[in-house]
Design a protein around this motif. Structure first.
Motif, PDB file in Angstrom:
ATOM      1  N   VAL C 150       0.888  -1.163   0.127  1.00  0.00           N
ATOM      2  CA  VAL C 150       0.114   0.023   0.034  1.00  0.00           C
ATOM      3  C   VAL C 150       0.883   1.297  -0.066  1.00  0.00           C
ATOM      4  O   VAL C 150       0.747   2.187  -0.794  1.00  0.00           O
ATOM      5  CB  VAL C 150      -0.921   0.160   1.343  1.00  0.00           C
ATOM      6  N   VAL C 151       1.927   1.298   0.896  1.00  0.00           N
ATOM      7  CA  VAL C 151       2.800   2.404   0.836  1.00  0.00           C
ATOM      8  C   VAL C 151       3.481   2.511  -0.471  1.00  0.00           C
ATOM      9  O   VAL C 151       3.608   3.755  -0.809  1.00  0.00           O
ATOM     10  CB  VAL C 151       3.780   2.225   1.918  1.00  0.00           C
ATOM     11  N   ALA C 183       5.893 -10.540  -3.440  1.00  0.00           N
ATOM     12  CA  ALA C 183       4.738 -10.891  -4.536  1.00  0.00           C
ATOM     13  C   ALA C 183       4.084  -9.583  -4.738  1.00  0.00           C
ATOM     14  O   ALA C 183       3.161  -9.559  -5.463  1.00  0.00           O
ATOM     15  CB  ALA C 183       3.901 -12.053  -3.996  1.00  0.00           C
ATOM     16  N   SER C 184       4.559  -8.586  -3.960  1.00  0.00           N
ATOM     17  CA  SER C 184       3.777  -7.246  -4.185  1.00  0.00           C
ATOM     18  C   SER C 184       3.277  -6.644  -5.544  1.00  0.00           C
ATOM     19  O   SER C 184       4.205  -6.935  -6.510  1.00  0.00           O
ATOM     20  CB  SER C 184       4.488  -6.021  -3.613  1.00  0.00           C
ATOM     21  N   CYS C 185       2.197  -6.462  -5.855  1.00  0.00           N
ATOM     22  CA  CYS C 185       1.645  -5.911  -7.024  1.00  0.00           C
ATOM     23  C   CYS C 185       2.233  -4.238  -7.349  1.00  0.00           C
ATOM     24  O   CYS C 185       1.990  -3.705  -8.138  1.00  0.00           O
ATOM     25  CB  CYS C 185       0.250  -5.936  -7.163  1.00  0.00           C
ATOM     26  N   SER C 186       2.848  -3.670  -6.273  1.00  0.00           N
ATOM     27  CA  SER C 186       3.498  -2.369  -6.236  1.00  0.00           C
ATOM     28  C   SER C 186       4.885  -2.116  -6.565  1.00  0.00           C
ATOM     29  O   SER C 186       5.687  -3.061  -5.910  1.00  0.00           O
ATOM     30  CB  SER C 186       3.072  -1.594  -5.112  1.00  0.00           C
TER      31      SER C 186
ATOM     32  N   PHE D 113     -16.667  -4.748  -9.427  1.00  0.00           N
ATOM     33  CA  PHE D 113     -15.803  -3.564  -9.369  1.00  0.00           C
ATOM     34  C   PHE D 113     -14.431  -4.268  -9.647  1.00  0.00           C
ATOM     35  O   PHE D 113     -13.652  -4.785  -8.830  1.00  0.00           O
ATOM     36  CB  PHE D 113     -15.784  -3.056  -7.854  1.00  0.00           C
ATOM     37  N   PHE D 114     -14.002  -4.189 -10.732  1.00  0.00           N
ATOM     38  CA  PHE D 114     -12.588  -4.690 -11.363  1.00  0.00           C
ATOM     39  C   PHE D 114     -11.384  -3.710 -11.243  1.00  0.00           C
ATOM     40  O   PHE D 114     -11.716  -2.555 -11.268  1.00  0.00           O
ATOM     41  CB  PHE D 114     -12.831  -5.299 -12.655  1.00  0.00           C
ATOM     42  N   ASP D 115     -10.181  -4.460 -11.277  1.00  0.00           N
ATOM     43  CA  ASP D 115      -9.183  -3.534 -11.090  1.00  0.00           C
ATOM     44  C   ASP D 115      -8.929  -2.361 -10.198  1.00  0.00           C
ATOM     45  O   ASP D 115      -8.593  -1.281 -10.317  1.00  0.00           O
ATOM     46  CB  ASP D 115      -8.914  -2.714 -12.491  1.00  0.00           C
ATOM     47  N   VAL D 116      -9.113  -2.938  -8.865  1.00  0.00           N
ATOM     48  CA  VAL D 116      -9.214  -1.731  -7.743  1.00  0.00           C
ATOM     49  C   VAL D 116      -8.221  -2.382  -6.698  1.00  0.00           C
ATOM     50  O   VAL D 116      -8.236  -2.172  -5.586  1.00  0.00           O
ATOM     51  CB  VAL D 116     -10.515  -1.663  -7.204  1.00  0.00           C
ATOM     52  N   GLY D 117      -7.070  -2.906  -7.160  1.00  0.00           N
ATOM     53  CA  GLY D 117      -5.889  -3.313  -6.414  1.00  0.00           C
ATOM     54  C   GLY D 117      -5.136  -2.202  -5.490  1.00  0.00           C
ATOM     55  O   GLY D 117      -5.289  -1.055  -5.935  1.00  0.00           O
ATOM     56  N   VAL D 118      -4.041  -2.785  -4.696  1.00  0.00           N
ATOM     57  CA  VAL D 118      -3.904  -1.650  -3.613  1.00  0.00           C
ATOM     58  C   VAL D 118      -2.440  -0.950  -4.084  1.00  0.00           C
ATOM     59  O   VAL D 118      -2.324   0.066  -3.468  1.00  0.00           O
ATOM     60  CB  VAL D 118      -3.543  -2.619  -2.409  1.00  0.00           C
ATOM     61  N   ALA D 119      -2.352  -1.191  -5.335  1.00  0.00           N
ATOM     62  CA  ALA D 119      -1.144  -0.636  -5.778  1.00  0.00           C
ATOM     63  C   ALA D 119      -1.382   0.926  -6.158  1.00  0.00           C
ATOM     64  O   ALA D 119      -0.760   1.961  -6.285  1.00  0.00           O
ATOM     65  CB  ALA D 119      -0.282  -1.170  -6.995  1.00  0.00           C
ATOM     66  N   GLU D 144       0.267 -10.564  -3.972  1.00  0.00           N
ATOM     67  CA  GLU D 144       0.115 -10.735  -2.493  1.00  0.00           C
ATOM     68  C   GLU D 144      -1.081 -10.556  -1.745  1.00  0.00           C
ATOM     69  O   GLU D 144      -1.300 -10.627  -0.411  1.00  0.00           O
ATOM     70  CB  GLU D 144       1.103  -9.542  -2.015  1.00  0.00           C
ATOM     71  N   GLY D 145      -2.150 -10.747  -2.513  1.00  0.00           N
ATOM     72  CA  GLY D 145      -3.449 -10.869  -2.049  1.00  0.00           C
ATOM     73  C   GLY D 145      -3.850  -9.914  -0.872  1.00  0.00           C
ATOM     74  O   GLY D 145      -4.656 -10.303   0.093  1.00  0.00           O
ATOM     75  N   ALA D 146      -3.541  -8.555  -1.004  1.00  0.00           N
ATOM     76  CA  ALA D 146      -3.991  -7.813   0.251  1.00  0.00           C
ATOM     77  C   ALA D 146      -5.223  -7.345   0.137  1.00  0.00           C
ATOM     78  O   ALA D 146      -5.744  -6.418   1.137  1.00  0.00           O
ATOM     79  CB  ALA D 146      -2.811  -6.642   0.010  1.00  0.00           C
TER      80      ALA D 146
END
Lengths: 216, 216, 216, 216, 216, 216, 216, 216
Positions: C150-151, C183-186, D113-119, D144-146
């Motif tokens: 998130v950060v 595995a972070s998506c960021s 609600f698609f593509d709303v990931g935490v990045a 990372e499944g956050a």
């Protein structure tokens, strides 16, 4: 209490006598095995001893707290170049001390090269001439276990790699070092179980026994 | 077909624009994103492209089969020392090429040092003067993953370690290299996911962006 | 007792002096290393100290029970913006305190942002302006380890992620948090070993040392 | 060929009829089950169909290639607020489409609600008002499944978390996302198996069936 | 000592107030949080308390040694059918007691069905009429974790499955039960972390809160 | 295409020349390395070759499809007793053939003992006299990997254990055999990576090279 | 304290009465179950007892510290050949003692063959005539777990394999022995959980009960 | 091509003749073994055959595509009650068919009970009278693998549990079912490797062979 069936013929078959693995054995069992050996005047070795074992054997055998071993009636030293024992860090040393106890009890001289880990390569490079003089090397490391890979790329002696349980987080317990050594990109390495200084010594002894006669 | 929600503000927030991750996306989706970028005259980068993606983008962007990337409208090269890219073996190179594609698309020059693995240390020692001149290092290795540990013990630059999936038996898939790098006995290493050349480049870019302004 | 081979040249090579890793070292070994440093008037840092180490060093150095560290002759504070230290929960704080002890011993100021985990995003959002002012971030989290992801999506500074062993059931020991961070998506995250506040500090210091000179 | 023993009473017992799991079943087996349902005029649902299944059912049922499902004689839509389906990325969508196919076949409306990931948190924040209106949420994410952790901290609806196999390196296959969701620091989450859109839909339906009657 | 940042708005956002997770917190921290709640006359719940926590809270709150919980100012009981709590064996009961403490503190009545494991099915069959009357079920099991699969095939209520760490050999620690529940062949199950009675209660409460208003 | 940095000095340093690892290398890369060796009249060995490599090298070197190796300019056979190669089953033979190709290319004779697995001990007992005559043993087994343990208890030669990927269910891929060999209750075993016939040969060669000179 | 629901009908259904699993049960719970059995004059067996359980049962039942069992009102010995109990090493014996306690409590005689591990095959060969006379064999081993594979290749009786937690490094805890036994290349082996002497006895009893009536 | 060393004495020693394991064997090897058996007029069984094996044996033996087996000269059927073969789902049937092929080739009759998984207990309860008549049960299940636990609680026959690789997500490949069966709370179960219908049949045959003579 259950008795122990001793494999008296093991040295004749394999070149290495049965050695007492202390873990899981009672003090009484271990003491009796040493008393029998004392009465018979034969060699006896124990590894992986606990505090109580060590205390009880104090007057019966040469005990060493760092390696957690005891030896009675060691064989005289053979006239041959020493096995090289290398460690990455300070924490790996007790495992090498176990190997040393077994090797010297059976007459094989050793030479130690401690704290020569890959984080400061100059330490290893400073001792390489002496390392190259050893016919067999036992290389112990924990954490990322890189030392055997680096050493094996520099020498023509066989490298017996010993992963140690020294580490933290993902490497606690030694599995990372074990896998790293098995996956080494350097040829001429074979690996024993985590913290298995005894097993490394046995492999070295089998090699050295055969070397003494040439390749027969 | 489901549309893609583009994160237009990512570069403003993080210093790195959104990059297309090719796996799991259709050819049509990827092509349209490049056509939009062409129409708008803006930078676009894609990684992890399959054969079909690469073929379809041939005339739209600069595609590279080794790194499986495509780039449109790269930024001009910045005047700064190069990021050092080091590999243990030949098989690790495509992962570094992915990092190179992302770095150079965003204007950051690179310098490569391939095949400098720990099985033959002299190869690394022969290039250390040039390695030391780099402000950031990306070090890729598979198998036992020891190279970042050795490098980090020799330099004062931050080392971004990239485990690769090159390996066999216990090290197939890269988990051994990953764990080895995380467990390194050398300080000043941080690690990205297996084969994640893109992630290593992003970390390097964030460091370099901040370096360009001093520590602000 | 086996002696320790000190790597005196490590700071010259890597920008970071050798630091005592307390686990597995005797009290006598650690005390002597501090006494030597006191006699020479040089910096000395120890991490991962046990109760006995901390007690024995009480009068020799500045010891801190929460971070399990000891520091002698710290460097004066540098004039630069602080490294940001963020934690998901209360349990992650000792790991960040270890990072803080190493950073401040070497002169790098820090700023802490604790208890800003993703279960209540408003807590993070309330401090983001101050977080964005930091040149480098060290972000610690246990359990699901989502905080660095998130950060990193909100800042342009490099994020050094530290998984902690805080967790229960499947996440006890920190492996879930470690894998989640890798595995972070960021983009723009690199990871150190579980609970490795020291390693995170070293990576930050290598970045900051280079930033001080610009990208050279 | 072995016959299939159909559990006709499952809907009476559990509120959910038996659904055909396509993997491992022959085309002939699946077609016959749909032909029987057509003859009897009853609902039939199949998931996890292969290309051959989908082709053979083209004229017998409503087939959907993205979700790999087929539906015959769906129930009419119920008058109730929609189940919210949220995805972190584009690759997670097929899993949610499977959930959608099962939910709508049994009369439960959905909203996606698609593509709303935490990045990029702003994407989630932009849809939160609509998300809060849903009585139950199914939240899918890979890597990372956050996402479920962040969502569950913002809503009072139960969150059914679905890890997906989208990922690379350490997170390939979905185990990292699964573990991350189980370890979540946010309360009010329960988890189903990797890529199990069907299972998430069943849990949602059992909740909704009970909600329709109040808590009875 | 580091202070704790309390998430006061959590109940407004999610329907569940912040609950103290005792592990890793000092006695002083926990006591102060209860003293504050007493002064304010508000509800406070703590789980996973150690012996010292329990002793210190004896006069401040209602403490329960079996579930290791403490509750102050519980909400009055709601007029609704009870949540069903089922256990496979005796060892699973403390985990369900934790769920019970959280549910009843927030006003939700429960009914327990203990020792109804699959090794003797008649025990479960003897209570099924009462089980079917519950709007939500929390089913805990260790070892092979089969109970939720059997129960979910017999009821139309949602099943929240809780793997417990009860087991030996390969199932010690609860991972086998966890995986078994995730892999269940029965639809309508969702799973929480090992021994996570608190998490199961939270999921149940979110479902029940929504049920009270119908599906809104 | 990226060039390969050849380690010409490896044989001088380690007693074993660099060997081509075929996986991940292009046909053109491998062919050129053999053409260079042909021009220079020097030994060249390749392992882990694919179908395309084998076909392309047909006229350049001695290729062997079973072991997936190619050899050019092998060394003449040395006058020494043979290395013993033992296999548990038929499926383990290709791994031993790889070891054989490397050993004989470097002049070391071998003797094979195939299909002597522990399910029928009489097969092993029938060849033990010949096995005992070998100075070094390479013992390959898949499935439960018990053969090296049994052999090492019967001989005084060092045993190099090679786990193979032959197996099914839990033992598919060779990890069970690997772990079993590392855990052996018989002393005098060291282990190489799964299917690593090449690595076993290198360890044997280093031992034999040293044996030829006695223990020096 | 929660009561225990006893499965009185288990022996009628399965041929084996319910047995008390001591772990996780209070001393008071266990004592009361024995007092009830004493009052009723029926058989009662407990396994996995702790020190406190054993002490409290001293005067109520026949307790055995090595196997951690207690038995009250054992059945008279049946007139049938004994179950063979074989162990690899000394450390495996307590697990077999647990099996022995359960078998003899239910009237089935046993014969023990301890310390016949594969590191010295002659020990096993010396007892094979007696082993072959047993109708069922229970074979326990730790470390590499090879003994059941060797035994099953030599006998026509069914082999129930019991992995034990005896081991070190990679084999600590018994998983290596478990996997090795499951992967055995010898037919006619089935496996129970690690250290599960009780489970092995139950399987043997079910076989013997059926044998007594022929195959019915 | 390497020859195969046949273990002609296996049936005399163990009651079960050597059976051809098709995987990893060439078509020519398998065909020749059947031609030899035809010439000698003896029984021959092969399992785990590929498409090419099956086609080549079409005219030589009775081949079955579902179980991937071939049988020549089966033994006449014995006059004894049948072995019960139970499956949880449709996908488990091929594994039981392999067991059936081996059992019937050696004269042991079988009776099948398919699709009696725990998601609908009434299916199992409907056949329990017939199940109870079987002297030995082989119970196969994938996914959560709960069926053997439920069955073993209801019968006095020994249960041989076979985990299958049927599953998805966390249970793909069968490890979850395997562990679940090993951890079963029901006594009287022993387990074979994943998908190992052959191994289950061998265990059953050894039991039945001994039963035919009573317990001797």
């Amino acid at each position: 209490m259950t008795d122990i069936r001793w494999d008296h013929a093991r040295e004749a078959r394999t070149g290495i006598p049965e050695v007492i693995f202390g873990r899981g054995k009672t003090v009484a069992q271990v003491v009796r095995l040493f008393e029998e050996a004392k009465a018979e005047g034969v060699l006896r070795i124990a590894t992986q001893l606990g505090e109580a074992h060590l205390a009880a054997l104090q007057d019966l055998a040469e005990v060493d707290a760092e390696s957690r071993t005891a030896v009675l009636n060691p064989r005289p030293a053979l006239d041959q170049p020493p096995v090289g024992l290398l460690s990455g860090g300070t924490g790996d040393i007790p495992v090498l001390r176990e190997a040393e106890a077994v090797l010297t009890a059976l007459g094989h001289p050793v030479r130690t090269f401690f704290d020569v880990g890959v984080a400061g390569l100059h330490r290893l490079q400073g001792v390489m001439d002496d390392v190259r003089a050893c016919p067999v090397l036992i290389v112990a490391a924990g954490m990322e276990g890189a030392l055997p890979s680096v050493v094996a790329g520099l020498v023509d002696a066989p490298v017996i790699a010993v992963p140690t349980s020294i580490g933290a987080g993902i490497s606690a317990g030694g599995t990372v070092a074990l896998h790293s050594m098995l996956a080494s990109c350097s040829p001429g390495i074979a690996v024993v179980n985590i913290d298995n200084g005894f097993g490394a010594a046995c492999m070295a002894i089998k090699i050295l026994n055969r070397m003494r006669g040439g390749s027969r």
